[in-house]
Design an enzyme around this catalytic site. Structure first.
Site, mmCIF file in Angstrom:
data_model
loop_
_atom_site.group_PDB
_atom_site.id
_atom_site.type_symbol
_atom_site.label_atom_id
_atom_site.label_comp_id
_atom_site.label_asym_id
_atom_site.label_seq_id
_atom_site.Cartn_x
_atom_site.Cartn_y
_atom_site.Cartn_z
ATOM 1 N N GLY A 16 0.815 -1.209 0.000
ATOM 2 C CA GLY A 16 0.000 0.000 0.000
ATOM 3 C C GLY A 16 0.844 1.252 0.000
ATOM 4 O O GLY A 16 2.071 1.196 0.054
ATOM 5 N N GLY A 17 0.173 2.378 -0.081
ATOM 6 C CA GLY A 17 0.885 3.646 -0.082
ATOM 7 C C GLY A 17 -0.068 4.812 -0.095
ATOM 8 O O GLY A 17 -1.276 4.652 -0.202
ATOM 9 N N GLY A 18 0.483 5.995 0.035
ATOM 10 C CA GLY A 18 -0.314 7.211 0.041
ATOM 11 C C GLY A 18 0.611 8.404 0.097
ATOM 12 O O GLY A 18 1.818 8.280 -0.121
ATOM 13 N N SER A 19 0.054 9.567 0.420
ATOM 14 C CA SER A 19 0.875 10.770 0.464
ATOM 15 C C SER A 19 1.923 10.704 1.567
ATOM 16 O O SER A 19 2.946 11.381 1.502
ATOM 17 C CB SER A 19 -0.019 11.998 0.669
ATOM 18 N N ILE A 23 3.732 1.203 2.443
ATOM 19 C CA ILE A 23 3.575 0.126 3.419
ATOM 20 C C ILE A 23 4.051 -1.177 2.796
ATOM 21 O O ILE A 23 3.717 -1.482 1.645
ATOM 22 C CB ILE A 23 2.112 -0.017 3.852
ATOM 23 N N LYS A 38 5.538 0.557 7.868
ATOM 24 C CA LYS A 38 5.125 1.821 7.270
ATOM 25 C C LYS A 38 6.370 2.693 7.148
ATOM 26 O O LYS A 38 7.094 2.898 8.127
ATOM 27 C CB LYS A 38 4.085 2.486 8.171
ATOM 28 N N ASP A 128 -10.406 10.924 13.052
ATOM 29 C CA ASP A 128 -10.584 10.392 11.694
ATOM 30 C C ASP A 128 -11.267 9.030 11.765
ATOM 31 O O ASP A 128 -10.771 8.030 11.250
ATOM 32 C CB ASP A 128 -9.248 10.291 10.963
#
Length: 415
Positions: A16-19, A23, A38, A128
């Site tokens: 996975g990943g994001g800004s 991961i 992470k 959140d």
């Protein structure tokens, strides 16, 4: 060349990943335990791993809180090594056809309320609350709900004086617009009541299949947030909860009566749902909707394989653990089948029937987290397809754009 994190975790495939970063799966070089790692660039504009690691340390030992294995700087990157968990409730929601039965929602609600209460007891707000940030465990903890992603968490009590933070206005929206409280949309400083209101929207999302403010068209994020705010505030609670038990409307009404610094009565909210659970005749047997679907698929697949050698079921559950096992060879499919058979004593092709015999006592008088002290089984996550993240995703309030949790490989697009 193999990369070793923290001197003992061999980095595996990206999941996975994001800004924030990426991961990965990783394996302990001695014990072969599979974990999640992470990673973020240590020079990123808004680093969050150090803060997140600090929060996990503060919350350490709580039921349904992932354990930190290691945190530190590895070359030019920050790395956080954690327990590997199962699918998010968003994954399972999609797997179950984008709707949960009342029984499943109530079993989840009890644990989710307990998680939020625990975080609040440590002096923090999550800020959140959304389906993507609640994950199920793996193996023997497959029925335990975990709360993750504390990158937006904030102290609501001063660490020195223990006083509640002051009431403020004109705050930027922090969190995920779809599930944000009305006061958060209006720019009011968040407090404990807002986490609980967000949970209410999550539960209604599970029951209804969607929320009235999904799918609104806008030219930019600000306009979209404004439209969501307008729709959310103008939708009466009774309309939002129409065709669902009155307890859900009561939940929202209670949240809206809370003052800014008032301590919520978590026990009252849990009793509200537990009484409904009991009145409906449900049994707290940990047979969730996905447990039954998985069992049915296993039976169908077994029948097909007997009829046609080599055939398989093309629809994979997000908790499939056929690959990358790090512990005992435990099949989630077999586990699900056993739970359905032993708990309900139903036939080979059960239907999703959430009622038990009249007068049956639900299992709320027993600890909800009855498996919390059992040894964990390290298994890998399944579906790791990346999906686009839309404009309703988490916003930190400082304009850094979208931010996802460490299980962003499971994220579904916002609608």
């Amino acid at each position: 060349m193999e990369r070793i994190i923290g001197g003992k975790y061999k980095l595996g495939r990206k999941i996975g990943g994001g800004s924030f970063g990426e991961i990965f799966l990783a394996t302990h070089v001695d014990t072969f335990e599979i974990v999640a790692v992470k990673i973020e660039n240590s020079k990123t504009k808004h680093p969050q791993l150090l803060y997140e690691a600090k929060l996990y340390r503060i919350l350490e030992g709580g039921s349904g809180i992932p354990r930190i294995k290691w945190f530190g700087v590895d070359g030019t990157e920050n790395a956080l090594v954690m327990d590997l968990l199962g699918p998010s409730l968003e994954d399972l929601f999609v797997y179950c056809g984008r709707k949960f039965s009342p029984k499943t929602v109530l079993m989840l609600a009890d644990q989710m309320l307990t998680r939020i209460e625990f975080v609040h007891s440590k002096g923090y707000l999550h800020r959140d609350i959304k389906p993507d940030n609640f994950l199920m465990g793996l193996g023997r903890k497959a029925n335990q709900v975990y709360l993750i992603d504390f990158g937006l968490a904030k102290r609501y009590r001063d660490a020195n004086t223990n006083r509640h933070i002051p009431y403020r206005e004109n705050k930027n929206l922090t969190g995920t617009a779809r599930y944000a409280s009305c006061n958060t949309h209006l720019g009011i400083e968040q407090s404990r009541r807002d986490d609980l209101e967000s949970l209410g929207y999550v539960l209604l999302y599970f029951l209804r299949g969607s929320l009235p403010w999904q799918g609104l068209k806008a030219v930019d994020k600000k306009q979209k947030y404004d439209k969501i705010c307008e729709k959310k505030i103008s939708t009466p609670i009774e309309v939002l909860c129409k065709n669902h038990p009155v307890e859900f409307a009561s939940y929202f009404h209670y949240c809206h009566t809370l003052t800014f610094d008032q301590r919520p009565d978590y026990g009252f909210l849990k009793r509200l749902f537990r009484d409904l659970f009991s009145r409906e005749g449900y049994e707290f047997d940990y047979i969730f909707d996905w447990t039954i679907i998985k069992y049915q698929q296993a039976q169908k697949s077994r029948n097909q394989s007997q009829a046609v050698p080599g055939s398989s079921n093309p629809r994979a559950m997000p908790v499939d653990t056929s690959n990358h096992r790090g512990g005992p060879n435990i099949s989630y499919e077999a586990e699900a089948s056993e739970r359905v058979r032993s708990a309900n004593a139903i036939g080979p092709s059960p239907q999703i029937n959430n009622n038990t015999a009249a007068g049956r006592t639900p299992g709320f008088d027993h600890p909800v987290h009855k498996n919390m002290n059992m040894p964990s089984t390290s298994l890998s996550p399944a579906g790791t397809s990346k999906r686009n993240v839309g404009p309703e995703t988490s916003n930190s309030g400082y304009g850094s754009g979208n931010r996802t949790g460490w299980t962003s490989s499971f994220m579904s697009p916002e609608k």
